[in-house]
Design a protein around this motif. Structure first.
Motif, mmCIF file in Angstrom:
data_model
loop_
_atom_site.group_PDB
_atom_site.id
_atom_site.type_symbol
_atom_site.label_atom_id
_atom_site.label_comp_id
_atom_site.label_asym_id
_atom_site.label_seq_id
_atom_site.Cartn_x
_atom_site.Cartn_y
_atom_site.Cartn_z
ATOM 1 N N ILE A 126 90.622 32.937 6.852
ATOM 2 C CA ILE A 126 90.855 31.797 5.979
ATOM 3 C C ILE A 126 89.584 31.561 5.165
ATOM 4 C CG2 ILE A 126 92.471 30.724 7.605
ATOM 5 C CD1 ILE A 126 90.198 28.776 8.381
ATOM 6 N N CYS A 127 89.724 30.743 4.128
ATOM 7 C CA CYS A 127 88.562 30.370 3.311
ATOM 8 C C CYS A 127 88.141 28.965 3.707
ATOM 9 C CB CYS A 127 88.909 30.415 1.827
ATOM 10 S SG CYS A 127 89.097 32.092 1.191
ATOM 11 N N GLN A 128 86.905 28.884 4.209
ATOM 12 C CA GLN A 128 86.397 27.615 4.704
ATOM 13 C C GLN A 128 85.288 27.119 3.793
ATOM 14 O OE1 GLN A 128 84.097 27.361 8.538
ATOM 15 N NE2 GLN A 128 86.029 26.450 9.240
ATOM 16 N N SER A 129 85.261 25.793 3.626
ATOM 17 C CA SER A 129 84.247 25.203 2.763
ATOM 18 C C SER A 129 82.845 25.567 3.257
ATOM 19 C CB SER A 129 84.414 23.675 2.728
ATOM 20 O OG SER A 129 83.379 23.091 1.973
ATOM 21 N N VAL A 169 86.255 33.179 6.860
ATOM 22 C CA VAL A 169 85.982 33.176 8.293
ATOM 23 C C VAL A 169 87.270 33.545 9.008
ATOM 24 C CG1 VAL A 169 84.148 31.454 8.159
ATOM 25 C CG2 VAL A 169 86.536 30.714 8.487
ATOM 26 N N THR A 170 87.131 34.054 10.220
ATOM 27 C CA THR A 170 88.299 34.460 11.011
ATOM 28 C C THR A 170 88.556 33.415 12.089
ATOM 29 O OG1 THR A 170 87.853 36.801 10.613
ATOM 30 C CG2 THR A 170 89.294 36.250 12.467
ATOM 31 N N VAL A 171 89.726 32.857 12.078
ATOM 32 C CA VAL A 171 90.127 31.844 13.057
ATOM 33 C C VAL A 171 91.414 32.311 13.714
ATOM 34 C CG1 VAL A 171 90.808 29.443 13.442
ATOM 35 C CG2 VAL A 171 89.086 29.994 11.707
ATOM 36 N N SER A 172 91.348 32.499 15.040
ATOM 37 C CA SER A 172 92.517 32.961 15.810
ATOM 38 C C SER A 172 93.080 34.256 15.228
ATOM 39 C CB SER A 172 93.609 31.880 15.847
ATOM 40 O OG SER A 172 93.111 30.691 16.433
ATOM 41 N N THR A 180 114.731 44.032 7.057
ATOM 42 C CA THR A 180 113.839 42.939 6.681
ATOM 43 C C THR A 180 112.386 43.415 6.735
ATOM 44 O OG1 THR A 180 115.352 41.282 7.601
ATOM 45 C CG2 THR A 180 113.053 40.622 7.218
ATOM 46 N N CYS A 181 111.652 43.051 5.679
ATOM 47 C CA CYS A 181 110.207 43.341 5.674
ATOM 48 C C CYS A 181 109.528 42.136 6.302
ATOM 49 C CB CYS A 181 109.714 43.568 4.258
ATOM 50 S SG CYS A 181 110.382 45.059 3.463
ATOM 51 N N PRO A 182 108.760 42.331 7.399
ATOM 52 C CA PRO A 182 108.216 41.197 8.150
ATOM 53 C C PRO A 182 107.028 40.555 7.440
ATOM 54 C CG PRO A 182 107.460 43.239 9.103
ATOM 55 C CD PRO A 182 108.413 43.635 8.028
ATOM 56 N N ALA A 183 106.813 39.296 7.764
ATOM 57 C CA ALA A 183 105.631 38.595 7.245
ATOM 58 C C ALA A 183 104.376 39.153 7.939
ATOM 59 C CB ALA A 183 105.765 37.102 7.512
ATOM 60 N N ARG A 184 103.305 39.186 7.185
ATOM 61 C CA ARG A 184 102.047 39.663 7.788
ATOM 62 C C ARG A 184 100.852 39.159 6.971
ATOM 63 N NH1 ARG A 184 101.598 46.201 6.536
ATOM 64 N NH2 ARG A 184 101.725 46.059 4.260
ATOM 65 N N ASN A 185 99.694 39.210 7.581
ATOM 66 C CA ASN A 185 98.450 38.818 6.915
ATOM 67 C C ASN A 185 97.496 40.029 6.887
ATOM 68 O OD1 ASN A 185 99.165 36.002 6.649
ATOM 69 N ND2 ASN A 185 98.752 35.785 8.832
ATOM 70 N N ILE A 186 97.073 40.373 5.729
ATOM 71 C CA ILE A 186 96.082 41.448 5.580
ATOM 72 C C ILE A 186 94.896 40.838 4.846
ATOM 73 C CG2 ILE A 186 95.565 43.707 4.609
ATOM 74 C CD1 ILE A 186 98.482 44.412 4.826
ATOM 75 N N GLY A 187 93.850 40.537 5.622
ATOM 76 C CA GLY A 187 92.706 39.855 5.032
ATOM 77 C C GLY A 187 93.102 38.463 4.606
ATOM 78 N N LEU A 188 92.922 38.167 3.332
ATOM 79 C CA LEU A 188 93.284 36.868 2.781
ATOM 80 C C LEU A 188 94.633 36.912 2.072
ATOM 81 C CD1 LEU A 188 89.798 35.816 1.327
ATOM 82 C CD2 LEU A 188 90.928 34.845 3.350
ATOM 83 N N VAL A 189 95.349 38.029 2.218
ATOM 84 C CA VAL A 189 96.658 38.185 1.557
ATOM 85 C C VAL A 189 97.782 37.825 2.535
ATOM 86 C CG1 VAL A 189 98.206 39.757 0.323
ATOM 87 C CG2 VAL A 189 95.695 40.019 0.128
ATOM 88 N N ARG A 190 98.723 37.045 2.026
ATOM 89 C CA ARG A 190 99.838 36.597 2.848
ATOM 90 C C ARG A 190 101.148 37.262 2.360
ATOM 91 N NH1 ARG A 190 95.823 35.419 5.056
ATOM 92 N NH2 ARG A 190 95.039 33.321 5.545
ATOM 93 N N TYR A 191 101.774 38.067 3.276
ATOM 94 C CA TYR A 191 103.049 38.721 2.973
ATOM 95 C C TYR A 191 104.178 37.838 3.541
ATOM 96 C CZ TYR A 191 100.703 43.176 1.861
ATOM 97 O OH TYR A 191 99.938 44.176 1.308
ATOM 98 N N PRO A 192 105.148 37.480 2.727
ATOM 99 C CA PRO A 192 106.242 36.658 3.242
ATOM 100 C C PRO A 192 107.337 37.537 3.892
ATOM 101 C CG PRO A 192 106.557 36.995 0.898
ATOM 102 C CD PRO A 192 105.269 37.682 1.254
#
Length: 301
Positions: free
Chosen positions: A74-77, A67-70, A1-13
């Motif tokens: 994410i993209c914040q207004s 912005v970086t949260v936890s 299984t290829c794990p989910a991950r976040n790289i910057g603003l990209v979301r890997y399922p």
């Protein structure tokens, strides 16, 4: 299984890997973000459970910022603001724009400046992030002038120097730290002749300012001495001239008396003669008529 991950603003399922080789997988951008031009959201999940291929790139949509949260981007207004700016001597502060309409904001004048008569420091910040209303006007306080430093106007202390064509009086010294205001004054009332016009002018005293020159206590005392010296010199010069003129007149008369005319009492015809009495001097006989009409002669040098 290829794990989910976040790289910057990209979301890997999380993806089940194939039995062999690799399988294509489409990643996603974070909310309010889109794939950056020139990149693709497609990656591959290998049978070993690792992600391969070129890493995608996403960026926030307009009106949003990353912005970086936890530990996750994410993209914040992005809040709308009326940005800070400087217009002449007026300072506009950074102001959060209202959700609708506009809000009143009070600007400020630069240091050592005040609002010009007939103007107000009040402006408005609109919901679109623009400044509206009449542009305020500020001017420097007395003793200051507006100068531009690094593209920004400020009020700087007024300074002066002796102009190249102006000579400070000998009893004064030039200065570059004397304010132009109040204007130059002289309070001593003493008189000294100028070297240019010959007119009598007031002598600058301690603290006086004259064409960018300042005078000290020492220079004021020097002025009194200078006036006395000039007066004495003028008297001596005038005395010398008078004595010289008198001497010239005396010599002229003496030269004329070297030869005198004398006549016999009985002889109306006059004649001139030089009668030398010594090797170095010449003497002559001068006729003197007494009240009794007696003819008297005396020797005149």
């Amino acid at each position: 299984t290829c794990p989910a991950r976040n790289i910057g603003l990209v979301r890997y399922p999380t993806t089940l890997g194939p039995a062999s080789g690799s399988a294509a997988v489409t990643t996603q951008c974070a909310d309010n973000a889109h794939v950056r031009t020139g990149f693709s959201l497609s990656v591959r999940c290998s049978s070993s459970g690792s992600w391969t291929g070129t890493t995608p790139q996403c960026e926030c949509n307009d009106g949003y910022s990353a912005v970086t949260v936890s530990g996750r981007q994410i993209c914040q207004s992005t809040p709308t603001t009326c940005t800070a700016r400087t217009v002449g001597l007026v300072r506009y502060p950074t102001t959060l724009a209202p959700a609708s309409g506009s809000a009143a904001v009070t600007t400020q004048c630069a240091d050592n400046a005040h609002v010009r008569t007939g103007f107000s420091l009040s402006v408005r910040c609109s919901s679109s992030g623009s400044w509206t209303g009449t542009t305020p006007q500020c001017e420097c306080d007395t003793g200051y002038r507006a100068v531009t430093v690094s593209g920004r106007q400020i009020c700087q202390t007024v300074e002066t120097t002796c102009p190249p064509t102006t000579e400070c009086p000998s009893i004064c010294t030039a200065t570059s730290e004397t304010p132009l205001s109040p204007p130059a004054t002289s309070i001593t009332g003493q008189l000294v002749p100028t070297s240019v016009t010959g007119q009598l002018v007031p002598t600058p005293g301690p603290g006086d300012r004259e064409n960018g020159c300042t005078c000290s206590e020492e220079s004021s005392s020097s002025a009194v001495i200078a006036v006395s010296a000039v007066s004495l010199l003028l008297i001596l010069t005038l005395t010398t001239v008078i004595l010289t003129q008198c001497l010239l007149i005396f010599r002229m008369k003496r030269s004329m008396n070297k030869t005198e005319t004398y006549a016999e009492a009985t002889n109306p015809t006059s004649k001139t003669t030089d009668v030398p009495f010594s090797p170095n001097e010449a003497y002559a006989l001068t006729k003197i008529t007494s009240p009794a009409e007696e003819v008297i002669y005396e020797v005149v040098q």
